[in-house]
Design a protein around this motif. Structure first.
Motif, short mmCIF file in Angstrom:
data_model
loop_
_atom_site.label_atom_id
_atom_site.label_comp_id
_atom_site.label_asym_id
_atom_site.label_seq_id
_atom_site.Cartn_x
_atom_site.Cartn_y
_atom_site.Cartn_z
N GLN A 64 0.81 -1.22 0.00
CA GLN A 64 0.00 0.00 0.00
C GLN A 64 0.85 1.27 0.00
OE1 GLN A 64 -3.03 0.17 3.04
NE2 GLN A 64 -3.35 2.38 2.76
N ALA A 109 2.27 1.73 -3.48
CA ALA A 109 1.23 2.11 -4.43
C ALA A 109 0.85 3.57 -4.27
CB ALA A 109 0.01 1.21 -4.26
N LEU A 128 -6.86 1.90 -3.02
CA LEU A 128 -5.52 1.37 -2.84
C LEU A 128 -5.36 0.69 -1.49
CD1 LEU A 128 -3.31 4.27 -4.28
CD2 LEU A 128 -4.03 2.16 -5.40
N PHE A 138 -3.67 0.54 -11.01
CA PHE A 138 -4.44 0.65 -9.78
C PHE A 138 -5.93 0.49 -10.03
CE2 PHE A 138 -0.67 3.49 -8.72
CZ PHE A 138 0.01 2.45 -8.13
#
Length: 315
Positions: A141, A144, A164, A261
């Motif tokens: 996470q 991202a 996310l 994503f």
């Protein structure tokens, strides 16, 4: 007389073995052709009843057999993104591992390390899926969010259609798939690098080349076609992976874009998610049509890889 009889028996044995070999090779070709025919025949009625463009529509609604509307645009997008991202991550690591095991590691370390890498192929897909969504996704996470915040102007890293925080994105699925295809690529690359002619390596060393220069000038060029073939084997595995991707990816609330994503379905996970609903011929045919599209994509990818590898060998 005895010599003539032995010669005739040998020729007869050669002919029998030739026929057996031809039959064995033809079996694979016949199986592929029969699978393609089966998929196409079962898909045609659904394609005729389809109210959407099969190639460009993002809709996949099979709830009403009278109003079928399905397309493969988003399925193709998610499948390509997850598989290609997995390949981009796995190939450099696999080649590095193969080079280490064949050129640097001592034999007492190379054998157990190679066996450990090969054992990754024995881990069930569902284990990879559970590990990916519950263990890996929370760790990814921050990465991202960093990529989304600083590189969001690139279409691959812009905000997608899922959170996310959940980790159910193509980004997570691609990393998990890269781990799954790693042993396939590593195993083939390792065996190809091991076959590099010793005389070429010794000649490079005699000219004063360092260890890295020997690898760059002899090992890597010699194994290039093998690495390409191994990569395509891994890509084929990634394209068809079902359970792990189904567990990780979250369904998209709206048509996605070419972003890592995003969520959504791959061809395989979409078919698997609706397996319990295969009761009506037309809705079932819609999913078979998607399966036929995946069959064609995989076939084209492997044919292209064969051509590339063959070209590099001839070069």
């Amino acid at each position: 007389m005895l010599a003539t009889f032995d010669a005739r028996a040998a020729r007869r044995g050669d002919q029998v073995f030739k026929l057996i070999a031809i039959a064995a090779g033809s079996t694979i070709v016949a199986a592929i052709v029969l699978i393609a025919i089966f998929l196409l025949v079962r898909a045609i009625p659904a394609l005729r009843a389809n109210h959407a463009n099969f190639f460009t529509s993002a809709e996949f609604d099979t709830s009403s057999p009278a109003k079928l509307a399905f397309g493969i645009r988003d399925l193709l997008m998610v499948t390509v993104l997850s598989s290609v991202s997995a390949l981009v991550l796995a190939v450099p690591v696999a080649v590095g591992i193969a080079v280490f095991l064949t050129q640097y590691a001592p034999a007492r370390l190379a054998r157990p390390f190679a066996a450990m890498v090969d054992l990754l192929a024995a881990v069930p897909s569902i284990i990879f899926g559970l590990w990916g969504i519950f263990v890996l996704a929370p760790k990814l996470q921050p990465i991202a969010e960093f990529l989304n915040h600083h590189l969001g102007w690139i279409f691959l890293f812009k905000s997608g259609n899922v959170s996310l925080a959940g980790g159910g994105t193509i980004f997570t699925a691609g990393i998990v798939l890269s781990v799954m295809i790693l042993p396939i690529i590593t195993s083939v690359a390792r065996e190809v690098f091991r076959q590099t002619p010793r005389i070429q390596m010794e000649a490079a060393q005699a000219l004063g080349a360092t260890r890295w220069e020997v690898i760059r000038m002899t090992v890597l060029p010699y194994g290039r076609s093998g690495v390409v073939a191994a990569s395509m084997l891994g890509l084929g595995r990634a394209l068809g992976e079902t359970v792990a991707v189904l567990i990780i990816l979250r369904a998209a609330a709206r048509p996605g874009s070419w972003s890592l994503f995003d969520g959504g379905y791959t061809f395989a996970s979409k078919i698997a998610s609706a397996a319990s609903e295969f009761s009506e011929p037309l809705p079932t045919g819609a999913y078979i049509a998607a399966g036929f599209a995946l069959f064609v994509v995989t076939f084209v990818v492997n044919a292209a890889a064969r051509a590339v590898a063959g070209g590099k060998v001839n070069a």
